[in-house]
Design a protein around this motif. Sequence first.
Motif, PDB file in Angstrom:
ATOM      1  N   LYS A   6       0.821  -1.217   0.000  1.00  0.00           N
ATOM      2  CA  LYS A   6       0.000   0.000   0.000  1.00  0.00           C
ATOM      3  C   LYS A   6       0.854   1.266   0.000  1.00  0.00           C
ATOM      4  O   LYS A   6       0.320   2.365   0.023  1.00  0.00           O
ATOM      5  CB  LYS A   6      -0.998   0.016   1.162  1.00  0.00           C
ATOM      6  N   ASN A   7       2.176   1.109  -0.037  1.00  0.00           N
ATOM      7  CA  ASN A   7       3.062   2.283  -0.038  1.00  0.00           C
ATOM      8  C   ASN A   7       2.938   3.088  -1.326  1.00  0.00           C
ATOM      9  O   ASN A   7       3.175   4.285  -1.325  1.00  0.00           O
ATOM     10  CB  ASN A   7       4.514   1.871   0.171  1.00  0.00           C
ATOM     11  N   GLY A   8       2.579   2.438  -2.430  1.00  0.00           N
ATOM     12  CA  GLY A   8       2.488   3.137  -3.703  1.00  0.00           C
ATOM     13  C   GLY A   8       1.130   3.717  -4.008  1.00  0.00           C
ATOM     14  O   GLY A   8       0.928   4.297  -5.077  1.00  0.00           O
ATOM     15  N   ASP A   9       0.205   3.610  -3.098  1.00  0.00           N
ATOM     16  CA  ASP A   9      -1.162   4.067  -3.347  1.00  0.00           C
ATOM     17  C   ASP A   9      -1.255   5.570  -3.626  1.00  0.00           C
ATOM     18  O   ASP A   9      -2.200   6.021  -4.265  1.00  0.00           O
ATOM     19  CB  ASP A   9      -2.085   3.714  -2.173  1.00  0.00           C
ATOM     20  N   GLN A  10      -0.305   6.321  -3.169  1.00  0.00           N
ATOM     21  CA  GLN A  10      -0.312   7.774  -3.369  1.00  0.00           C
ATOM     22  C   GLN A  10       0.546   8.205  -4.558  1.00  0.00           C
ATOM     23  O   GLN A  10       0.774   9.399  -4.761  1.00  0.00           O
ATOM     24  CB  GLN A  10       0.169   8.482  -2.096  1.00  0.00           C
ATOM     25  N   GLY A  11       1.043   7.230  -5.341  1.00  0.00           N
ATOM     26  CA  GLY A  11       1.799   7.572  -6.545  1.00  0.00           C
ATOM     27  C   GLY A  11       3.291   7.672  -6.370  1.00  0.00           C
ATOM     28  O   GLY A  11       3.992   8.178  -7.244  1.00  0.00           O
ATOM     29  N   ASN A  12       3.800   7.176  -5.263  1.00  0.00           N
ATOM     30  CA  ASN A  12       5.240   7.165  -5.026  1.00  0.00           C
ATOM     31  C   ASN A  12       5.706   5.735  -4.826  1.00  0.00           C
ATOM     32  O   ASN A  12       4.918   4.844  -4.529  1.00  0.00           O
ATOM     33  CB  ASN A  12       5.602   7.992  -3.789  1.00  0.00           C
ATOM     34  N   GLU A  19      15.368   5.796  -1.355  1.00  0.00           N
ATOM     35  CA  GLU A  19      14.850   7.084  -1.814  1.00  0.00           C
ATOM     36  C   GLU A  19      13.423   6.918  -2.335  1.00  0.00           C
ATOM     37  O   GLU A  19      13.153   6.062  -3.170  1.00  0.00           O
ATOM     38  CB  GLU A  19      15.754   7.632  -2.917  1.00  0.00           C
ATOM     39  N   GLN A  20      12.518   7.754  -1.833  1.00  0.00           N
ATOM     40  CA  GLN A  20      11.135   7.751  -2.316  1.00  0.00           C
ATOM     41  C   GLN A  20      11.016   8.744  -3.455  1.00  0.00           C
ATOM     42  O   GLN A  20      11.411   9.909  -3.327  1.00  0.00           O
ATOM     43  CB  GLN A  20      10.179   8.134  -1.194  1.00  0.00           C
ATOM     44  N   ILE A  21      10.465   8.260  -4.585  1.00  0.00           N
ATOM     45  CA  ILE A  21      10.304   9.126  -5.745  1.00  0.00           C
ATOM     46  C   ILE A  21       8.940   8.855  -6.382  1.00  0.00           C
ATOM     47  O   ILE A  21       8.356   7.790  -6.186  1.00  0.00           O
ATOM     48  CB  ILE A  21      11.436   8.916  -6.785  1.00  0.00           C
ATOM     49  N   PRO A  22       8.437   9.820  -7.162  1.00  0.00           N
ATOM     50  CA  PRO A  22       7.153   9.610  -7.828  1.00  0.00           C
ATOM     51  C   PRO A  22       7.254   8.492  -8.874  1.00  0.00           C
ATOM     52  O   PRO A  22       8.300   8.300  -9.503  1.00  0.00           O
ATOM     53  CB  PRO A  22       6.864  10.947  -8.517  1.00  0.00           C
ATOM     54  N   LYS A  23       6.163   7.780  -9.067  1.00  0.00           N
ATOM     55  CA  LYS A  23       6.159   6.664 -10.013  1.00  0.00           C
ATOM     56  C   LYS A  23       6.348   7.121 -11.460  1.00  0.00           C
ATOM     57  O   LYS A  23       6.688   6.317 -12.311  1.00  0.00           O
ATOM     58  CB  LYS A  23       4.874   5.853  -9.878  1.00  0.00           C
ATOM     59  N   TYR A  24       6.146   8.406 -11.731  1.00  0.00           N
ATOM     60  CA  TYR A  24       6.353   8.927 -13.084  1.00  0.00           C
ATOM     61  C   TYR A  24       7.793   9.370 -13.337  1.00  0.00           C
ATOM     62  O   TYR A  24       8.133   9.794 -14.435  1.00  0.00           O
ATOM     63  CB  TYR A  24       5.383  10.078 -13.391  1.00  0.00           C
ATOM     64  N   ASP A  25       8.653   9.245 -12.351  1.00  0.00           N
ATOM     65  CA  ASP A  25      10.069   9.603 -12.488  1.00  0.00           C
ATOM     66  C   ASP A  25      10.704   8.796 -13.622  1.00  0.00           C
ATOM     67  O   ASP A  25      10.371   7.634 -13.830  1.00  0.00           O
ATOM     68  CB  ASP A  25      10.791   9.313 -11.157  1.00  0.00           C
ATOM     69  N   GLU A  26      11.621   9.425 -14.340  1.00  0.00           N
ATOM     70  CA  GLU A  26      12.299   8.777 -15.472  1.00  0.00           C
ATOM     71  C   GLU A  26      12.952   7.457 -15.088  1.00  0.00           C
ATOM     72  O   GLU A  26      13.019   6.531 -15.890  1.00  0.00           O
ATOM     73  CB  GLU A  26      13.378   9.702 -16.070  1.00  0.00           C
TER      74      GLU A  26
END
Length: 166
Positions: A6-12, A19-26
């Motif tokens: 459930k860690n990725g539910d917010q788009g990260n 390092e936590q980064i957005p799922k849209y990161d290159e």
Amino acid sequence: MNIYTKNGDQGNSTLINGEQIPKYDERFHLLGSIDELTSQIGMVKIKSDHRLQANLTHIQKLLMTIMASVADTTNPDYLLDETEVTWLEQQIDQIEQSFPRKKEFILPGETELSTRLDVARTVCRRAERWMAAVNSKYHVDQTSMKFINRLSDYLYIEGRYADYLD
């Protein structure tokens, strides 16, 4: 332990290094492309002879190492050795010398094996483009960049060889 966090539910999401980064990161585009490439290579292996299966299994393992190096640029255990690029070049040269390759544009679809190889090649090219983008903003192991570039050539020549054998 559940497979979902459930860690990725917010788009990260989190890289290996924490390092936590957005799922849209290159970097995730690159990791996803390499992951897809690894799966496409698995599809090629299904129709391959023992020689090609062994080479592709080795390549899949190297792709996993490359993915780890993208997700953690500071860990020297994830750096690809230059000998892997040399090995791939030797494979390309050996195959290319074993048949009269046509020097023209090729339409995929001659055989099932060559078509699978061509799909893997196009995914590899996408991964290479994302790798160049990530390298311009962050850092990518330069040996890994060479390897991915040679890999698309390898997949191409294996596809032409598969057409020739058919």
